[in-house]
Design a protein around this motif. Structure first.
Motif, PDB file in Angstrom:
ATOM      1  N   LEU A 122       8.656  31.369 -24.202  1.00  0.00           N
ATOM      2  CA  LEU A 122       8.760  29.911 -24.185  1.00  0.00           C
ATOM      3  C   LEU A 122      10.215  29.552 -24.516  1.00  0.00           C
ATOM      4  O   LEU A 122      10.739  29.934 -25.555  1.00  0.00           O
ATOM      5  CB  LEU A 122       7.816  29.318 -25.236  1.00  0.00           C
ATOM      6  CG  LEU A 122       7.736  27.814 -25.320  1.00  0.00           C
ATOM      7  CD1 LEU A 122       7.191  27.247 -24.012  1.00  0.00           C
ATOM      8  CD2 LEU A 122       6.843  27.399 -26.459  1.00  0.00           C
ATOM      9  N   TYR A 123      10.873  28.871 -23.589  1.00  0.00           N
ATOM     10  CA  TYR A 123      12.289  28.554 -23.754  1.00  0.00           C
ATOM     11  C   TYR A 123      12.465  27.108 -24.234  1.00  0.00           C
ATOM     12  O   TYR A 123      11.647  26.235 -23.931  1.00  0.00           O
ATOM     13  CB  TYR A 123      13.045  28.775 -22.444  1.00  0.00           C
ATOM     14  CG  TYR A 123      13.040  30.219 -22.021  1.00  0.00           C
ATOM     15  CD1 TYR A 123      13.862  31.148 -22.645  1.00  0.00           C
ATOM     16  CD2 TYR A 123      12.193  30.648 -21.004  1.00  0.00           C
ATOM     17  CE1 TYR A 123      13.854  32.470 -22.268  1.00  0.00           C
ATOM     18  CE2 TYR A 123      12.178  31.977 -20.616  1.00  0.00           C
ATOM     19  CZ  TYR A 123      13.003  32.891 -21.256  1.00  0.00           C
ATOM     20  OH  TYR A 123      12.994  34.202 -20.889  1.00  0.00           O
ATOM     21  N   LEU A 124      13.564  26.920 -24.953  1.00  0.00           N
ATOM     22  CA  LEU A 124      13.827  25.611 -25.536  1.00  0.00           C
ATOM     23  C   LEU A 124      13.991  24.530 -24.466  1.00  0.00           C
ATOM     24  O   LEU A 124      13.492  23.420 -24.621  1.00  0.00           O
ATOM     25  CB  LEU A 124      15.082  25.671 -26.421  1.00  0.00           C
ATOM     26  CG  LEU A 124      15.411  24.397 -27.181  1.00  0.00           C
ATOM     27  CD1 LEU A 124      14.321  24.096 -28.194  1.00  0.00           C
ATOM     28  CD2 LEU A 124      16.750  24.499 -27.860  1.00  0.00           C
ATOM     29  N   HIS A 125      14.667  24.839 -23.369  1.00  0.00           N
ATOM     30  CA  HIS A 125      14.868  23.822 -22.339  1.00  0.00           C
ATOM     31  C   HIS A 125      13.542  23.368 -21.733  1.00  0.00           C
ATOM     32  O   HIS A 125      13.400  22.242 -21.299  1.00  0.00           O
ATOM     33  CB  HIS A 125      15.829  24.315 -21.251  1.00  0.00           C
ATOM     34  CG  HIS A 125      15.266  25.346 -20.335  1.00  0.00           C
ATOM     35  ND1 HIS A 125      15.280  26.684 -20.650  1.00  0.00           N
ATOM     36  CD2 HIS A 125      14.672  25.230 -19.128  1.00  0.00           C
ATOM     37  CE1 HIS A 125      14.722  27.363 -19.664  1.00  0.00           C
ATOM     38  NE2 HIS A 125      14.339  26.502 -18.725  1.00  0.00           N
ATOM     39  N   GLU A 126      12.524  24.262 -21.735  1.00  0.00           N
ATOM     40  CA  GLU A 126      11.205  23.867 -21.239  1.00  0.00           C
ATOM     41  C   GLU A 126      10.529  22.915 -22.224  1.00  0.00           C
ATOM     42  O   GLU A 126       9.871  21.962 -21.822  1.00  0.00           O
ATOM     43  CB  GLU A 126      10.326  25.106 -21.034  1.00  0.00           C
ATOM     44  CG  GLU A 126      10.814  26.015 -19.933  1.00  0.00           C
ATOM     45  CD  GLU A 126      10.037  27.322 -19.880  1.00  0.00           C
ATOM     46  OE1 GLU A 126       9.217  27.582 -20.802  1.00  0.00           O
ATOM     47  OE2 GLU A 126      10.246  28.081 -18.927  1.00  0.00           O
ATOM     48  N   LEU A 127      10.710  23.194 -23.524  1.00  0.00           N
ATOM     49  CA  LEU A 127      10.107  22.320 -24.543  1.00  0.00           C
ATOM     50  C   LEU A 127      10.750  20.940 -24.568  1.00  0.00           C
ATOM     51  O   LEU A 127      10.085  19.947 -24.858  1.00  0.00           O
ATOM     52  CB  LEU A 127      10.231  22.960 -25.930  1.00  0.00           C
ATOM     53  CG  LEU A 127       9.342  24.157 -26.206  1.00  0.00           C
ATOM     54  CD1 LEU A 127       9.700  24.772 -27.540  1.00  0.00           C
ATOM     55  CD2 LEU A 127       7.889  23.740 -26.177  1.00  0.00           C
ATOM     56  N   LEU A 128      12.044  20.896 -24.289  1.00  0.00           N
ATOM     57  CA  LEU A 128      12.756  19.621 -24.368  1.00  0.00           C
ATOM     58  C   LEU A 128      12.708  18.820 -23.064  1.00  0.00           C
ATOM     59  O   LEU A 128      13.353  17.774 -22.963  1.00  0.00           O
ATOM     60  CB  LEU A 128      14.214  19.863 -24.764  1.00  0.00           C
ATOM     61  CG  LEU A 128      14.419  20.477 -26.142  1.00  0.00           C
ATOM     62  CD1 LEU A 128      15.897  20.660 -26.421  1.00  0.00           C
ATOM     63  CD2 LEU A 128      13.768  19.636 -27.215  1.00  0.00           C
ATOM     64  N   GLU A 129      11.933  19.283 -22.106  1.00  0.00           N
ATOM     65  CA  GLU A 129      11.797  18.551 -20.846  1.00  0.00           C
ATOM     66  C   GLU A 129      11.207  17.168 -21.118  1.00  0.00           C
ATOM     67  O   GLU A 129      10.203  17.022 -21.808  1.00  0.00           O
ATOM     68  CB  GLU A 129      10.885  19.333 -19.901  1.00  0.00           C
ATOM     69  CG  GLU A 129      10.808  18.768 -18.517  1.00  0.00           C
ATOM     70  CD  GLU A 129       9.951  19.646 -17.623  1.00  0.00           C
ATOM     71  OE1 GLU A 129       9.220  19.079 -16.806  1.00  0.00           O
ATOM     72  OE2 GLU A 129      10.021  20.880 -17.753  1.00  0.00           O
ATOM     73  N   GLY A 130      11.865  16.145 -20.633  1.00  0.00           N
ATOM     74  CA  GLY A 130      11.416  14.766 -20.854  1.00  0.00           C
ATOM     75  C   GLY A 130      11.964  14.142 -22.130  1.00  0.00           C
ATOM     76  O   GLY A 130      11.764  12.961 -22.376  1.00  0.00           O
ATOM     77  N   SER A 131      12.657  14.929 -22.944  1.00  0.00           N
ATOM     78  CA  SER A 131      13.268  14.395 -24.164  1.00  0.00           C
ATOM     79  C   SER A 131      14.614  13.781 -23.820  1.00  0.00           C
ATOM     80  O   SER A 131      15.230  14.122 -22.811  1.00  0.00           O
ATOM     81  CB  SER A 131      13.467  15.502 -25.197  1.00  0.00           C
ATOM     82  OG  SER A 131      12.226  16.071 -25.553  1.00  0.00           O
ATOM     83  N   GLU A 132      15.071  12.880 -24.666  1.00  0.00           N
ATOM     84  CA  GLU A 132      16.351  12.212 -24.459  1.00  0.00           C
ATOM     85  C   GLU A 132      17.150  12.228 -25.750  1.00  0.00           C
ATOM     86  O   GLU A 132      16.574  12.181 -26.834  1.00  0.00           O
ATOM     87  CB  GLU A 132      16.143  10.751 -24.048  1.00  0.00           C
ATOM     88  CG  GLU A 132      15.419  10.548 -22.760  1.00  0.00           C
ATOM     89  CD  GLU A 132      15.177   9.077 -22.474  1.00  0.00           C
ATOM     90  OE1 GLU A 132      15.687   8.214 -23.224  1.00  0.00           O
ATOM     91  OE2 GLU A 132      14.468   8.798 -21.508  1.00  0.00           O
ATOM     92  N   ILE A 133      18.463  12.266 -25.614  1.00  0.00           N
ATOM     93  CA  ILE A 133      19.323  12.164 -26.785  1.00  0.00           C
ATOM     94  C   ILE A 133      19.245  10.732 -27.300  1.00  0.00           C
ATOM     95  O   ILE A 133      19.318   9.774 -26.530  1.00  0.00           O
ATOM     96  CB  ILE A 133      20.769  12.549 -26.443  1.00  0.00           C
ATOM     97  CG1 ILE A 133      20.825  14.036 -26.097  1.00  0.00           C
ATOM     98  CG2 ILE A 133      21.702  12.238 -27.604  1.00  0.00           C
ATOM     99  CD1 ILE A 133      22.191  14.522 -25.678  1.00  0.00           C
TER     100      ILE A 133
END
Length: 191
Positions: A74-85
């Motif tokens: 499980l990669y971090l970029h997959e978990l942060l999909e749809g997240s915004e700064i």
């Protein structure tokens, strides 16, 4: 400066029941901190969706470190999909009235200096530099030539043309002398 992000649905689902980041996959402390961060709702004045779930970059860094140590698929970029700064609203402090007045005074002074710099070589509108005698000679000669050439349409004789040109040159010369005298009187009056 950004120090957190708005959690997307993918991260929320992964931490939820049956998600990839269940209690058995994360240390208890990290999971508690992530759940606490996702449980808090932060209101933002410009957000149309209402409250936001903010997660600090430090928690995201700890989660990334944990996933790397466990060699997770499980990669971090997959978990942060749809997240915004998350960029917080910047509150500008009120301006000091003294400073505003000084700035306006300086702007006016700079505008005047710029105007003087731009117009310093323009002499036709400056009464102190109304003209010199050499300019007077050029203007009278130009008036004579213009009168002489223009009178050929009225007079056929050479004497009449010369006389007309002399009259035109005399009128122009007298007018220029009048303007020069008035300019000199103005300069003497300023002393």
């Amino acid at each position: 400066m950004a120090s957190s992000l708005v959690a997307g649905e993918r991260l929320v689902r992964a931490l939820g029941p049956g998600g990839e980041l269940g209690p058995e996959n994360l240390p208890r402390k990290l999971r508690a901190e992530l759940e606490a961060a996702l449980g808090e709702n932060h209101k933002s004045g410009d957000s149309p969706g209402g409250p936001r779930r903010l997660v600090s970059f430090g928690l995201i860094r700890d989660l990334h470190q944990h996933l790397r140590e466990r060699d997770s698929t499980l990669y971090l970029h997959e978990l942060l999909e749809g997240s915004e700064i998350y960029l917080p609203d910047v509150v500008k402090p009120p301006r000091n009235p003294e400073l505003v007045a000084r700035l306006e005074k300086i702007k006016i002074q700079l505008a005047n200096e710029e105007y003087k710099r731009i117009t310093r070589n323009i002499t036709c509108q400056d009464s102190r530099h109304g003209g010199t005698l050499s300019d007077l000679g050029k203007e009278v000669a130009a008036a004579f030539v213009c009168g002489y050439l223009g009178s050929q349409y009225i007079f056929t004789e050479m004497a009449s043309r010369v006389l007309a040109a002399l009259i035109v040159a005399s009128v122009v010369g007298m007018a220029e002398l009048y303007v020069m005298v008035r300019a000199m009187e103005g300069e003497l009056g300023e002393l």
